[in-house]
Design a protein around this motif. Structure first.
Motif, PDB file in Angstrom:
ATOM      1  N   ARG B  45       0.760  -1.189   0.081  1.00 26.85           N
ATOM      2  CA  ARG B  45       0.054   0.097  -0.185  1.00 26.85           C
ATOM      3  C   ARG B  45       0.905   1.167   0.084  1.00 26.85           C
ATOM      4  O   ARG B  45       0.529   2.129  -0.931  1.00 26.85           O
ATOM      5  N   LEU B  46       1.910   1.238   0.772  1.00 26.94           N
ATOM      6  CA  LEU B  46       2.740   2.425   0.905  1.00 26.94           C
ATOM      7  C   LEU B  46       3.520   2.601  -0.587  1.00 26.94           C
ATOM      8  O   LEU B  46       3.738   3.834  -0.835  1.00 26.94           O
ATOM      9  N   LEU B  47       3.849   1.587  -1.223  1.00 28.61           N
ATOM     10  CA  LEU B  47       4.280   1.679  -2.543  1.00 28.61           C
ATOM     11  C   LEU B  47       3.292   2.066  -3.680  1.00 28.61           C
ATOM     12  O   LEU B  47       3.584   2.662  -4.552  1.00 28.61           O
ATOM     13  N   TRP B  48       2.239   2.060  -3.172  1.00 32.02           N
ATOM     14  CA  TRP B  48       1.231   2.580  -4.003  1.00 32.02           C
ATOM     15  C   TRP B  48       0.666   3.891  -3.649  1.00 32.02           C
ATOM     16  O   TRP B  48      -0.357   4.464  -4.461  1.00 32.02           O
ATOM     17  N   TYR B  57      14.364   2.193   3.465  1.00 32.29           N
ATOM     18  CA  TYR B  57      14.124   3.052   4.912  1.00 32.29           C
ATOM     19  C   TYR B  57      13.044   3.980   4.891  1.00 32.29           C
ATOM     20  O   TYR B  57      12.648   4.280   6.128  1.00 32.29           O
ATOM     21  N   GLN B  58      12.719   4.307   3.704  1.00 37.14           N
ATOM     22  CA  GLN B  58      11.554   5.397   3.886  1.00 37.14           C
ATOM     23  C   GLN B  58      10.352   4.646   4.065  1.00 37.14           C
ATOM     24  O   GLN B  58       9.437   4.914   4.810  1.00 37.14           O
ATOM     25  N   LEU B  59      10.076   3.411   3.621  1.00 37.20           N
ATOM     26  CA  LEU B  59       9.077   2.193   4.103  1.00 37.20           C
ATOM     27  C   LEU B  59       9.194   2.221   5.421  1.00 37.20           C
ATOM     28  O   LEU B  59       8.133   1.981   6.156  1.00 37.20           O
ATOM     29  N   GLN B  60      10.569   2.092   5.952  1.00 37.60           N
ATOM     30  CA  GLN B  60      10.551   1.661   7.422  1.00 37.60           C
ATOM     31  C   GLN B  60       9.932   2.953   8.248  1.00 37.60           C
ATOM     32  O   GLN B  60       9.307   2.425   9.072  1.00 37.60           O
ATOM     33  N   ASP B  61      10.399   4.088   7.929  1.00 37.58           N
ATOM     34  CA  ASP B  61       9.923   5.186   8.510  1.00 37.58           C
ATOM     35  C   ASP B  61       8.466   5.109   8.416  1.00 37.58           C
ATOM     36  O   ASP B  61       7.881   5.286   9.672  1.00 37.58           O
ATOM     37  N   GLY B  68       2.941   2.703  14.918  1.00 39.42           N
ATOM     38  CA  GLY B  68       3.372   3.308  16.352  1.00 39.42           C
ATOM     39  C   GLY B  68       4.408   2.217  16.837  1.00 39.42           C
ATOM     40  O   GLY B  68       5.067   2.810  17.883  1.00 39.42           O
ATOM     41  N   LYS B  69       4.842   1.489  16.373  1.00 41.06           N
ATOM     42  CA  LYS B  69       6.160   0.634  16.753  1.00 41.06           C
ATOM     43  C   LYS B  69       7.036   0.641  15.906  1.00 41.06           C
ATOM     44  O   LYS B  69       6.999   0.865  14.633  1.00 41.06           O
ATOM     45  N   ASN B  70       8.486   0.152  16.539  1.00 41.44           N
ATOM     46  CA  ASN B  70       9.532   0.606  15.703  1.00 41.44           C
ATOM     47  C   ASN B  70       9.701  -0.888  14.926  1.00 41.44           C
ATOM     48  O   ASN B  70       9.756  -1.853  15.296  1.00 41.44           O
ATOM     49  N   ILE B  71       9.705  -0.842  13.482  1.00 31.94           N
ATOM     50  CA  ILE B  71       9.909  -1.835  12.614  1.00 31.94           C
ATOM     51  C   ILE B  71      11.334  -1.842  12.229  1.00 31.94           C
ATOM     52  O   ILE B  71      11.790  -0.884  11.652  1.00 31.94           O
ATOM     53  N   ALA B  72      11.915  -3.120  12.306  1.00 31.80           N
ATOM     54  CA  ALA B  72      13.328  -2.953  11.687  1.00 31.80           C
ATOM     55  C   ALA B  72      13.708  -3.233  10.312  1.00 31.80           C
ATOM     56  O   ALA B  72      12.898  -3.876   9.905  1.00 31.80           O
ATOM     57  N   LEU B  95      18.138   3.507  -8.166  1.00 34.39           N
ATOM     58  CA  LEU B  95      17.530   4.320  -7.255  1.00 34.39           C
ATOM     59  C   LEU B  95      17.736   3.780  -5.749  1.00 34.39           C
ATOM     60  O   LEU B  95      17.339   4.428  -4.905  1.00 34.39           O
ATOM     61  N   ASN B  96      18.255   2.530  -5.941  1.00 34.04           N
ATOM     62  CA  ASN B  96      17.786   1.613  -4.792  1.00 34.04           C
ATOM     63  C   ASN B  96      16.372   1.810  -3.912  1.00 34.04           C
ATOM     64  O   ASN B  96      16.105   2.371  -2.794  1.00 34.04           O
TER      65      ASN B  96
END
Lengths: 176, 176
Positions: B45-48, B57-61, B68-72, B95-96
């Motif tokens: 969904r985020l990629l869309w 790391y943008q996805l991670q953020d 609400g929790k930290n995703i590694a 672009l990695n």
DNA sequence: TCGCGAATTGTTATATTATAACGTAACATG
DNA sequence: CATGTTACGTTATAATATAACAATTCGCGA
């Protein structure tokens, strides 16, 4: 069509590849009033040691060994950037690696055929491919400025009919 | 020719893009007996969310904020790998970064037109390009297995006739 | 040939992207 | 509900790349 694909995949006098590359580099530097310093020349030479792209840290290792002193990453990346700008080498994005350009100076499309087996990369410049990409861009109203074209697969040596598998003289993968 | 280039560069109901992508994803997962878990669905969904590729790391953020929790990182990379394998997303090597595939399931060439200005990336599948690449490979005795084709330039929006440059209303780069 | 500005390199630290290794939890299936 | 499999959590670290600033070298005019 420009390509070094035959050369890459066949036994050849590789010293001539290196020498030719260095001559072209000197010429291009003179032409552009740029300096082919020892570091830059060493990096270019290393990238021409084989027809396989090398990563920045492989270059660092080898250059450190050669010179006896520790070379830090920025030194490598500076040389890489310089050579890239002059078009003497290419970056292969999918591999995070760099390779010497066999026809610097000429306007070309830098399409690579990368062997998943032996890692060799041949460069091909094909007018009809360029034209087609240009026309596809036109159709999409996209102003084409640059490209990164990388094909993966098996080079003739690695895909080829494994001849002489039973003879004593197995395929000779040696370079040159 | 398959392409989403018009859609990418024009105002459109982007919610439909997202919904369509998710439907296709569900179908493909069912078909392949794979599970579209919450994490995987969120990443897709985020990629869309936009037609611009996102880095891991943008996805991670974003996923961390959402949940609400930290995703590694491994969590993200696992989802990415899963989606890549199903062909639901692509990796843009130069672009990695990663982007949703508008036509998963169909056999296509994944050629991207990436705007250097706004960062949007449109995907194009062009039979004649594929054919040409195949024939170039054949000529070089190269067994083509995969490809990474990335064009850089300006998308219609960013290259377009800069209208209203002098008016108060400057160009609006907003999406939709 | 001296000195000055520009170009190059050295050095340290750090950002960015990606994966290894291993433990835990959830699931699906008999 | 026991079990094997799949997915996720967590910690650490590898691999790639760049920022920032100091030191040096080079080219060239005075």
């Amino acid at each position: 069509m420009l390509t070094n694909s035959r050369l890459v995949h066949q036994a050849h006098d590789h010293g001539r590849c290196i020498n030719a590359a260095l001559s072209r580099a000197e010429a291009l530097c003179t032409e552009n009033q740029a300096r082919l310093t020892p570091t830059r020349e060493s990096v270019l030479r290393l990238l021409w040691q084989s027809h396989q792209p090398l990563g920045a840290y492989q270059l660092q290792d080898q250059l450190s060994k050669q010179s006896g002193k520790n070379i830090a990453p920025p030194t490598i990346y500076r040389a890489i950037e310089f050579l890239l700008q002059l078009g003497l080498i290419h970056r292969i994005a999918s591999l995070n690696a760099y390779i010497g350009c066999p026809f610097p100076g000429s306007d070309h499309s830098n399409l690579f055929m990368i062997c998943s087996d032996c890692g060799s990369a041949a460069e091909v410049s094909h007018n009809s491919i360029n034209d087609l990409l240009q026309s596809a861009s036109d159709k999409a109203n996209f102003t084409l400025q640059g490209q990164s074209l990388e094909l993966f697969g098996l080079c003739p040596n690695c895909a080829g009919p494994k001849i002489q598998l039973d003879s004593q003289q197995s395929q000779d993968p040696s370079h040159e």
